[in-house]
Write a protein that holds these residues in place. Structure first.
Motif, short mmCIF file in Angstrom:
data_model
loop_
_atom_site.label_atom_id
_atom_site.label_comp_id
_atom_site.label_asym_id
_atom_site.label_seq_id
_atom_site.Cartn_x
_atom_site.Cartn_y
_atom_site.Cartn_z
N GLU A 231 55.30 45.37 48.74
CA GLU A 231 53.95 45.75 48.31
C GLU A 231 54.01 46.93 47.35
OE1 GLU A 231 50.07 44.57 48.25
OE2 GLU A 231 51.64 43.67 49.49
N ASN A 235 52.72 46.86 43.54
CA ASN A 235 51.74 47.84 43.08
C ASN A 235 52.22 48.54 41.81
OD1 ASN A 235 49.21 49.37 43.70
ND2 ASN A 235 50.64 51.09 43.75
N HIS A 249 42.68 48.09 46.52
CA HIS A 249 42.94 47.24 47.68
C HIS A 249 44.40 47.34 48.11
CE1 HIS A 249 42.97 43.80 50.37
NE2 HIS A 249 43.98 43.29 49.67
N GLN A 250 45.30 47.28 47.12
CA GLN A 250 46.73 47.36 47.43
C GLN A 250 47.08 48.70 48.05
OE1 GLN A 250 48.35 46.32 43.50
NE2 GLN A 250 49.32 44.53 44.45
N SER A 252 45.14 50.70 49.80
CA SER A 252 44.66 50.72 51.18
C SER A 252 45.56 49.89 52.09
CB SER A 252 43.23 50.17 51.22
OG SER A 252 42.76 50.09 52.55
N LYS A 253 46.01 48.74 51.59
CA LYS A 253 46.90 47.89 52.37
C LYS A 253 48.22 48.59 52.66
CE LYS A 253 49.24 43.38 52.33
NZ LYS A 253 49.48 42.13 51.56
N ARG A 256 47.85 51.20 55.34
CA ARG A 256 47.77 50.59 56.68
C ARG A 256 49.16 50.15 57.14
NH1 ARG A 256 43.40 47.84 54.39
NH2 ARG A 256 44.61 45.89 54.35
N GLN A 257 49.92 49.54 56.22
CA GLN A 257 51.27 49.11 56.58
C GLN A 257 52.13 50.30 56.99
OE1 GLN A 257 51.87 47.03 52.76
NE2 GLN A 257 52.51 45.24 53.94
#
Length: 329
Positions: A231, A235, A249-250, A252-253, A256-257
């Motif tokens: 990811e 990005n 969005h990326q 935020s993802k 979280r990861q």
């Protein structure tokens, strides 16, 4: 200066299984390495969490030969070859280079403390010259909490000036993000590859020019760590001008990861357990249904039955899994 083929991404300092008599267990070792590779994880065999300094030079050499004979791709390997003895370091490094390993992870000689930068420079210089192979790629291993003897920016500068093709990068296991960032700021743009020593710093490292992580918990959680790495790469290659909302969005993802990875890391690094190594081995024993995996070499000790129950309960509580890992018949 920088070779085109570099090992990057996620690597595990592969835990070393032992038989009941404390001899290394090549069969289980090979099986675990194959499972890690299936999870997109490279192999930093003979690292700290491999109990490498509880292994003899001959045992390390034997296990590396066994991996190669089993068809494990050496291009996915970064064996730890650093010993207090220059001669042993040279011998193990020659073996790794001769087998086509992507690089070697090299501790400084760690027995004598308060040694000078000049002394460390001479050590690494002597190794490079005695190995005498253009394929050599050394990744310096900075782990002051264990080795005490550390790697400085001044030492890296000297080594890069003298051996720009052989000094490929480093693993920073200082546990201090500011220290890691100092090396990233100083050297990452010149092609010196900096790996963070824990996936807890993976997102921050990748955002600042890092190339991945060599992390203990990659032994048990490789796929999730690799997903964050991918990811981050995605990005970095996105078109910010056209995809602002997608970038958000990326981001935020990825955050979280990273938070999810930290939860797993916290379980294994808990002081409830005698060592992270013992907890990692116990987890493999649980998920592979293979009690032999829990064995560690003294002076380390395995988890008690009560600690094992605690580990299993905490992993169950976070829905932890090790898909595909299994007992070797």
């Amino acid at each position: 200066m920088i070779a085109s083929q570099r090992i990057r991404g996620v690597l595990a300092p592969v835990v070393t299984p032992f038989k009941a008599d404390l001899a290394p267990d090549p069969r289980r070792f090979i099986a675990h390495c194959k499972w890690l590779l299936s999870q997109n994880c490279g192999l930093a065999v003979f690292g700290t969490n491999s109990e490498a300094n509880s292994l003899s030079m001959e045992e390390r050499a034997m296990l590396l030969d066994e991996l190669v004979a089993a068809g494990i791709d050496p291009a996915r390997m970064m064996p730890g070859t650093g010993c207090c003895s220059i001669m042993e370091t040279v011998k193990l490094t020659k073996q790794a280079v001769g087998n086509g390993c992507a690089g070697v992870l090299m501790l400084p000689p760690f027995y004598y403390k308060d040694v000078s930068e000049e002394g460390l420079y001479r050590y690494f210089s002597e190794v490079v010259q005695r190995v005498g192979d253009a394929r050599l790629k050394i990744y310096l291993y900075h782990i002051p909490p264990v080795a005490v003897v550390g790697i400085t920016t001044g030492l890296v500068e000297r080594l890069l000036a003298a051996y720009p093709n052989a000094i490929a990068g480093m693993k920073d296991s200082s546990g201090d993000w500011n220290n890691t960032k100092t090396f990233l700021d100083a050297f990452a743009k010149s092609g010196f590859d900096v790996f963070v020593g824990s996936e807890s710093f993976l997102l921050a490292g990748m955002r600042n020019g890092g190339v991945g992580t060599i992390s203990a918990t990659a032994n048990v959680n490789p796929a999730a760590i690799y997903e964050l790495y991918v990811e981050c790469i995605r990005n970095q290659t996105s078109d910010i001008g056209d995809q602002t909302s997608n970038i958000e969005h990326q981001t935020s993802k990825m955050e979280r990861q990273q938070a999810d990875l930290n939860v797993v890391r916290e379980v294994f690094s808990s002081r409830k357990f005698p060592s992270m190594i013992a907890a990692l081995k116990q987890a493999i024993a649980i998920y592979a249904d293979d009690p032999a995996w829990r064995t560690v070499r003294p002076p380390l000790v395995e988890l008690t039955p009560e600690q094992t129950k605690t580990l299993a309960a905490e992993l169950k509580a976070i829905s932890f899994t090790m898909p595909g890992v299994r007992r070797e018949s």
